[in-house]
Design a protein around this motif. Structure first.
Motif, mmCIF file in Angstrom:
data_model
loop_
_atom_site.group_PDB
_atom_site.id
_atom_site.type_symbol
_atom_site.label_atom_id
_atom_site.label_comp_id
_atom_site.label_asym_id
_atom_site.label_seq_id
_atom_site.Cartn_x
_atom_site.Cartn_y
_atom_site.Cartn_z
ATOM 1 N N SER A 19 -4.580 -29.296 -16.355
ATOM 2 C CA SER A 19 -6.027 -29.143 -16.513
ATOM 3 C C SER A 19 -6.826 -29.680 -15.330
ATOM 4 N N GLY A 20 -6.232 -30.541 -14.511
ATOM 5 C CA GLY A 20 -6.936 -31.097 -13.354
ATOM 6 C C GLY A 20 -7.059 -30.129 -12.191
ATOM 7 N N GLY A 21 -6.367 -29.014 -12.247
ATOM 8 C CA GLY A 21 -6.436 -28.037 -11.175
ATOM 9 C C GLY A 21 -5.218 -28.065 -10.278
ATOM 10 N N PRO A 22 -5.181 -27.137 -9.295
ATOM 11 C CA PRO A 22 -3.974 -26.975 -8.478
ATOM 12 C C PRO A 22 -3.671 -28.134 -7.534
ATOM 13 N N ASN A 23 -4.649 -28.947 -7.189
ATOM 14 C CA ASN A 23 -4.402 -30.040 -6.249
ATOM 15 C C ASN A 23 -4.280 -31.399 -6.917
ATOM 16 N N ALA A 24 -4.540 -31.467 -8.213
ATOM 17 C CA ALA A 24 -4.453 -32.727 -8.950
ATOM 18 C C ALA A 24 -3.018 -32.999 -9.375
ATOM 19 N N CYS A 25 -2.761 -34.238 -9.788
ATOM 20 C CA CYS A 25 -1.474 -34.544 -10.401
ATOM 21 C C CYS A 25 -1.400 -33.806 -11.725
ATOM 22 N N TRP A 26 -0.196 -33.343 -12.049
ATOM 23 C CA TRP A 26 0.057 -32.674 -13.320
ATOM 24 C C TRP A 26 0.930 -33.609 -14.151
ATOM 25 N N PRO A 27 0.309 -34.426 -14.987
ATOM 26 C CA PRO A 27 1.091 -35.417 -15.737
ATOM 27 C C PRO A 27 2.042 -34.795 -16.753
ATOM 28 N N TRP A 28 3.173 -35.449 -16.916
ATOM 29 C CA TRP A 28 4.161 -35.059 -17.914
ATOM 30 C C TRP A 28 3.730 -35.658 -19.245
ATOM 31 N N LYS A 29 3.600 -34.825 -20.258
ATOM 32 C CA LYS A 29 3.143 -35.260 -21.582
ATOM 33 C C LYS A 29 4.295 -35.619 -22.508
ATOM 34 N N GLY A 30 5.494 -35.279 -22.112
ATOM 35 C CA GLY A 30 6.663 -35.542 -22.952
ATOM 36 C C GLY A 30 7.210 -36.938 -22.743
ATOM 37 N N HIS A 31 8.474 -37.116 -23.118
ATOM 38 C CA HIS A 31 9.145 -38.414 -23.015
ATOM 39 C C HIS A 31 9.278 -38.836 -21.559
ATOM 40 N N ARG A 32 9.172 -40.151 -21.324
ATOM 41 C CA ARG A 32 9.327 -40.711 -19.972
ATOM 42 C C ARG A 32 10.352 -41.837 -19.977
ATOM 43 N N THR A 33 10.961 -42.028 -18.818
ATOM 44 C CA THR A 33 11.899 -43.141 -18.661
ATOM 45 C C THR A 33 11.105 -44.435 -18.538
ATOM 46 N N GLU A 34 11.814 -45.561 -18.480
ATOM 47 C CA GLU A 34 11.152 -46.855 -18.300
ATOM 48 C C GLU A 34 10.349 -46.894 -17.001
ATOM 49 N N LYS A 35 10.799 -46.153 -15.990
ATOM 50 C CA LYS A 35 10.094 -46.128 -14.706
ATOM 51 C C LYS A 35 9.021 -45.056 -14.658
ATOM 52 N N GLY A 36 8.854 -44.328 -15.748
ATOM 53 C CA GLY A 36 7.769 -43.367 -15.848
ATOM 54 C C GLY A 36 8.111 -41.926 -15.517
ATOM 55 N N TYR A 37 9.365 -41.628 -15.188
ATOM 56 C CA TYR A 37 9.749 -40.256 -14.858
ATOM 57 C C TYR A 37 9.838 -39.417 -16.133
ATOM 58 N N GLY A 38 9.300 -38.203 -16.076
ATOM 59 C CA GLY A 38 9.387 -37.296 -17.207
ATOM 60 C C GLY A 38 10.808 -36.817 -17.396
ATOM 61 N N VAL A 39 11.277 -36.806 -18.640
ATOM 62 C CA VAL A 39 12.617 -36.315 -18.946
ATOM 63 C C VAL A 39 12.571 -35.402 -20.168
ATOM 64 N N PHE A 40 13.492 -34.459 -20.191
ATOM 65 C CA PHE A 40 13.669 -33.626 -21.368
ATOM 66 C C PHE A 40 15.094 -33.104 -21.380
ATOM 67 N N GLN A 41 15.475 -32.480 -22.496
ATOM 68 C CA GLN A 41 16.848 -32.029 -22.637
ATOM 69 C C GLN A 41 16.986 -30.556 -22.308
ATOM 70 N N VAL A 42 18.024 -30.274 -21.532
ATOM 71 C CA VAL A 42 18.366 -28.893 -21.191
ATOM 72 C C VAL A 42 19.861 -28.755 -21.441
ATOM 73 N N GLY A 43 20.213 -27.877 -22.327
ATOM 74 C CA GLY A 43 21.628 -27.670 -22.650
ATOM 75 C C GLY A 43 22.307 -28.917 -23.168
ATOM 76 N N GLY A 44 21.583 -29.737 -23.931
ATOM 77 C CA GLY A 44 22.151 -30.960 -24.496
ATOM 78 C C GLY A 44 22.241 -32.114 -23.533
ATOM 79 N N LYS A 45 21.701 -31.953 -22.323
ATOM 80 C CA LYS A 45 21.766 -32.992 -21.306
ATOM 81 C C LYS A 45 20.351 -33.422 -20.931
ATOM 82 N N LYS A 46 20.121 -34.735 -20.826
ATOM 83 C CA LYS A 46 18.823 -35.248 -20.423
ATOM 84 C C LYS A 46 18.659 -35.084 -18.905
ATOM 85 N N VAL A 47 17.560 -34.469 -18.482
ATOM 86 C CA VAL A 47 17.306 -34.263 -17.050
ATOM 87 C C VAL A 47 15.904 -34.748 -16.701
ATOM 88 N N ARG A 48 15.739 -35.130 -15.447
ATOM 89 C CA ARG A 48 14.400 -35.482 -14.973
ATOM 90 C C ARG A 48 13.613 -34.194 -14.767
#
Length: 157
Positions: A19-48
């Motif tokens: 929503s911030g536009g093409p030059n803004a940061c696009w925050p990850w709304k899903g689960h994040r690691t302790e260091k803040g990286y967005g993660v989700f599951q693909v094929g049963g494996k957690k990926v950044r």
């Protein structure tokens, strides 16, 4: 319909706020690691999330020693305009230039050194770059790891 029936790309897009536009940061709304990286599951494996999306853009998997580095320093940013691909040394130099390398950046103080702690020259024949991007003395390497060969003994002398 449950998440497991929705394809990975759709789940990725659903978890990114553009929503911030093409030059803004696009925050990850899903689960994040302790260091803040967005993660989700693909094929049963957690990926950044940012790495997964970068590989889709490039069209191939990144080598394990390469990173998707954030120029914006927002670990959960998914905007590819804020990324560059680099190795550990590139990532450490970027962090150091921005003053956010934990414990200081040891590479800067050591880059000017011409010899190892045992006095061997850092030159093309006697130096390797380790997986973190730091120099290592080939003459000392077998000494530190308990391995010696006649050629390395001659180098160490």
């Amino acid at each position: 319909m449950s998440n497991r029936y929705v394809d990975a790309y759709t789940r990725f897009v659903d978890n990114v706020d553009i929503s911030g536009g093409p030059n803004a940061c696009w925050p990850w709304k899903g689960h994040r690691t302790e260091k803040g990286y967005g993660v989700f599951q693909v094929g049963g494996k957690k990926v950044r999330a940012h790495r997964w999306f970068a590989e889709r853009i490039i069209g191939e998997e990144l080598e394990p020693d390469l990173f998707v580095c954030h120029t914006c320093d927002v670990t959960y940013c998914q905007n590819p305009r804020h990324w560059f691909i680099g190795d550990a040394l590139d990532n450490n130099r970027d962090k150091a230039a921005k003053g956010r390398h934990p414990g200081g950046y040891h590479g800067n103080q050591n880059e000017s050194k011409t010899h190892c702690l045992r006095g061997h020259a850092f030159n093309a024949e006697n130096t390797r770059i380790d997986r973190r991007g730091f120099r290592a003395c080939l003459a000392c390497d077998p000494i530190q790891h308990g391995r010696t060969t006649p050629a390395r003994k001659a180098l160490a002398a």
